[in-house]
Design an enzyme around this catalytic site. Structure first.
Site, short mmCIF file in Angstrom:
data_model
loop_
_atom_site.label_atom_id
_atom_site.label_comp_id
_atom_site.label_asym_id
_atom_site.label_seq_id
_atom_site.Cartn_x
_atom_site.Cartn_y
_atom_site.Cartn_z
N CYS A 67 0.88 -1.16 0.00
CA CYS A 67 0.00 0.00 0.00
C CYS A 67 0.92 1.21 0.00
O CYS A 67 2.13 1.06 -0.19
CB CYS A 67 -0.98 -0.02 1.17
SG CYS A 67 -0.28 0.13 2.82
N HIS A 100 13.52 -16.30 11.89
CA HIS A 100 13.27 -16.33 13.34
C HIS A 100 11.80 -16.33 13.71
O HIS A 100 11.44 -16.90 14.73
CB HIS A 100 13.93 -15.13 14.01
CG HIS A 100 15.42 -15.16 13.98
ND1 HIS A 100 16.19 -14.37 14.79
CD2 HIS A 100 16.29 -15.88 13.23
CE1 HIS A 100 17.47 -14.59 14.55
NE2 HIS A 100 17.56 -15.50 13.59
#
Length: 149
Positions: A67, A100
């Protein structure tokens, strides 16, 4: 990898350029969840929801949402259970977010970043794999517990 992409009017032109780049990469099957045409009056939650539901359902493995700033797409996508979306500003976070945190949607601000940086962050996101290390699994399970409560 099955990859989805979506953008509102603020990210539409960047999405179109990014699609062309992604189509040059090996091993990527790309699905466009809109907008399919530029519409200055469309709304980012509509497209963030489309890509988020596709990722959450397993229709695609990962997603890219754009966006104007990337903030709205990130907020909206994270409202869907099973989605771990983040606004990414650098290649380290694009890679580390997957390794992670098992990030499955990357969000970009098309009015904030240039085309080349978006390409580099996309490559880092697509090439990364969740580590599966005990500490990362433990943390991810805590995040999933938050989602389920």
């Amino acid at each position: 990898m099955k990859l989805g992409i979506a953008a509102d009017h603020g990210g539409f032109h960047a999405k179109e350029k990014l699609k062309n780049f992604i189509q040059t990469l090996d091993g990527i099957s790309l699905t466009d969840y809109g907008a399919l045409a530029y519409d200055a009056l469309d709304d980012y939650p509509d497209f963030a929801e489309r890509i988020a539901r596709a990722v959450a359902s397993g229709e695609v493995e990962r997603g890219i949402a754009l966006c104007g700033s990337g903030v709205g797409a990130s907020i909206a996508a994270n409202k869907i259970d099973g989605v771990r979306a983040a606004l990414i500003c650098d290649t380290y976070s694009a890679r580390q977010g997957v390794e992670h945190d098992d990030m499955n949607i990357v969000c970009f601000g098309a009015r904030v970043f240039g085309e080349e940086l978006i390409k580099e962050m996309t490559k880092a996101f697509l090439n990364a794999k969740f580590s599966g290390e005990e500490r990362h699994v433990r943390r991810l399970n805590k995040v999933l517990a938050l989602e389920n409560n």
